[in-house]
Enzyme design. Structure first.
Site, PDB file in Angstrom:
ATOM      1  N   TRP A   1       2.625  26.113  53.678  1.00  0.00           N
ATOM      2  CA  TRP A   1       2.349  26.805  52.404  1.00  0.00           C
ATOM      3  C   TRP A   1       2.656  25.925  51.207  1.00  0.00           C
ATOM      4  CZ3 TRP A   1      -1.069  30.202  52.858  1.00  0.00           C
ATOM      5  CH2 TRP A   1      -1.108  31.049  53.966  1.00  0.00           C
TER       6      TRP A   1
ATOM      7  N   ASP B   1       7.906  29.872  45.677  1.00  0.00           N
ATOM      8  CA  ASP B   1       7.104  30.765  46.507  1.00  0.00           C
ATOM      9  C   ASP B   1       8.066  31.439  47.482  1.00  0.00           C
ATOM     10  OD1 ASP B   1       5.504  32.051  48.327  1.00  0.00           O
ATOM     11  OD2 ASP B   1       4.236  30.318  48.795  1.00  0.00           O
TER      12      ASP B   1
ATOM     13  N   LYS C   1       4.559  40.447  53.344  1.00  0.00           N
ATOM     14  CA  LYS C   1       5.558  39.925  54.260  1.00  0.00           C
ATOM     15  C   LYS C   1       6.830  40.785  54.278  1.00  0.00           C
ATOM     16  CE  LYS C   1       2.773  36.440  54.886  1.00  0.00           C
ATOM     17  NZ  LYS C   1       2.700  35.285  54.013  1.00  0.00           N
TER      18      LYS C   1
END
Ligand SMILES: *Cc1c(COP(=O)(O)O)cnc(C)c1O
Length: 364
Positions: free
Chosen positions: A106, A175, A199
């Site tokens: 990511w 993030d 998530k």
């Protein structure tokens, strides 16, 4: 032990398992929300009823995550992925450099997206260690006058997690998609935090962005309306129709986190749950090997390997008999990944650990 409604132990990395109580409350109010005669899905987003729901969700997030007054909370869309573009468009001016710390897939995506906008310095890449480590962020070398430092607090695919809130020499942009609300966070060390909801907060469709007013003021005057953080803050968090249902569901999850004991309790549970699986890895005599270095093992996504791909496939297949679902690692890295977010029950971790032991005995 059977789960309510005959549900599986859902190890999916996202969208992922939600608290049963939250799903029940949503179900019970689905047809007629608290006597208003309609579902939250069917309400005008400009109605007072809905605005109250959204404001309550925001207030509950502020409360449970202890977001200071000088930070704004935004409900955006486009996933965490759109933030990879909105962030450099807003904060990486011409002639400036932004630093990116890449500890997994990511972070790499974030870095790649920023190149479209401006000058990027790769302050750290975990490529050489196959994205298995989390460096000491306070001792890396960043560019002089860095616009911001972007990092990923938990790499969902590799299972690599930073354990502390680092004090960085430039605005800290994080993030936090896959470990937001899993532990208390010291906001004085952050300038912008973003996280896709799916998530650890609710269903997909909404992305939480929490940024300081100081950051907000840096946004250039000419920014496309839908990519301008100010449009969210000044327009009741609604530059267009928000994902009402997702925001409502997140609000229920925030209340659930508080009711269960808040972030300290989430951290306690998550550490305990992850410990059960890591213990099964470490006591397997080498049959299972963990991917992440021990000091940065994620308490959200536990990643490990078996001796061969055949055994990995067999493991995933046989696990289903115990209602252990969604264990296959991300298609890019293989192996096994057990995602065990806040709402994932401890019994699922115990069942997995016991299955791992039996499987290693039979196949080791
Ligand atoms: C899942 C994930 C993303 C991507 O989120 P989308 O909402 O699908 O854009 C980004 N970063 C991290 C750390 C993630 O876990």
């Amino acid at each position: 032990m059977s789960q309510p409604y005959d549900r599986v132990f859902n190890f999916s990395a996202g969208p992922c398992t939600l608290p049963v109580e939250v799903l029940e409350e949503a179900r019970d109010n689905l047809m007629n929300w608290k006597g208003h005669g309609l579902s939250v899905m069917e309400m005008s987003h400009r109605s007072k009823v809905y605005i109250d729901i959204q404001e309550e969700a925001e207030a509950d997030l502020r409360d449970v995550f202890r977001v200071p007054e000088n930070f704004e909370i935004i409900f955006a869309q486009g996933g965490a992925s759109l933030q990879n573009t909105m962030i450099p468009m807003s904060f990486l001016g011409a002639g400036q450099t932004a630093d990116y710390v890449v500890t997994g897939t990511w972070g790499k995506k974030s870095e790649e997206a920023a190149h479209f906008v401006g000058k990027v310095n790769l302050a750290y890449s975990g490529k050489d260690n196959n994205y298995s480590q989390a460096p000491d962020l306070t001792s890396l070398e960043y560019s002089p006058n860095s616009a911001y430092i972007h990092w990923t607090s938990n790499e969902t695919i590799q299972g690599v997690e930073f354990k502390t809130d680092p004090k960085l020499p430039a605005p800290s942009v994080c993030d936090m998609s896959s470990n937001i609300l899993s532990r208390p966070v010291d906001f004085s060390k952050y300038d912008l935090i973003y996280a896709g909801a799916q998530k650890n907060q609710g269903p997909a469709g909404v992305t939480i962005v929490i940024l300081s007013q100081e950051m907000l003021e840096k946004t250039p005057a000419a920014t496309h309306p839908m990519l301008d953080y100010r449009q969210y803050v000044s327009g009741d968090n609604m530059p267009n129709t928000p994902p009402c249902w997702s925001i409502y569901m997140c609000g229920l999850v925030y209340k659930w986190v508080r009711k269960e004991g808040g972030l300290e309790e989430m951290f306690r549970r998550n550490s305990e749950k992850a410990g059960i699986i890591y213990q099964a890895i470490d006591s397997s005599g080498g049959f299972y090997t963990g991917h992440a270095a021990k000091d940065c093992r994620s308490i959200m996504n536990v990643t490990f390997r078996l001796p061969s791909e055949e055994l990995t496939n067999q493991f995933v297949k046989e696990a289903k008999a115990y209602k252990l679902d969604g264990l296959a690692g991300h298609r890019s890295v293989g192996g096994i990944r057990a995602s065990i977010y806040n709402a994932f029950p401890k019994e699922g971790c115990e069942t997995l650990a016991s299955f791992m032991k039996d499987f290693a005995c039979q196949n080791g």
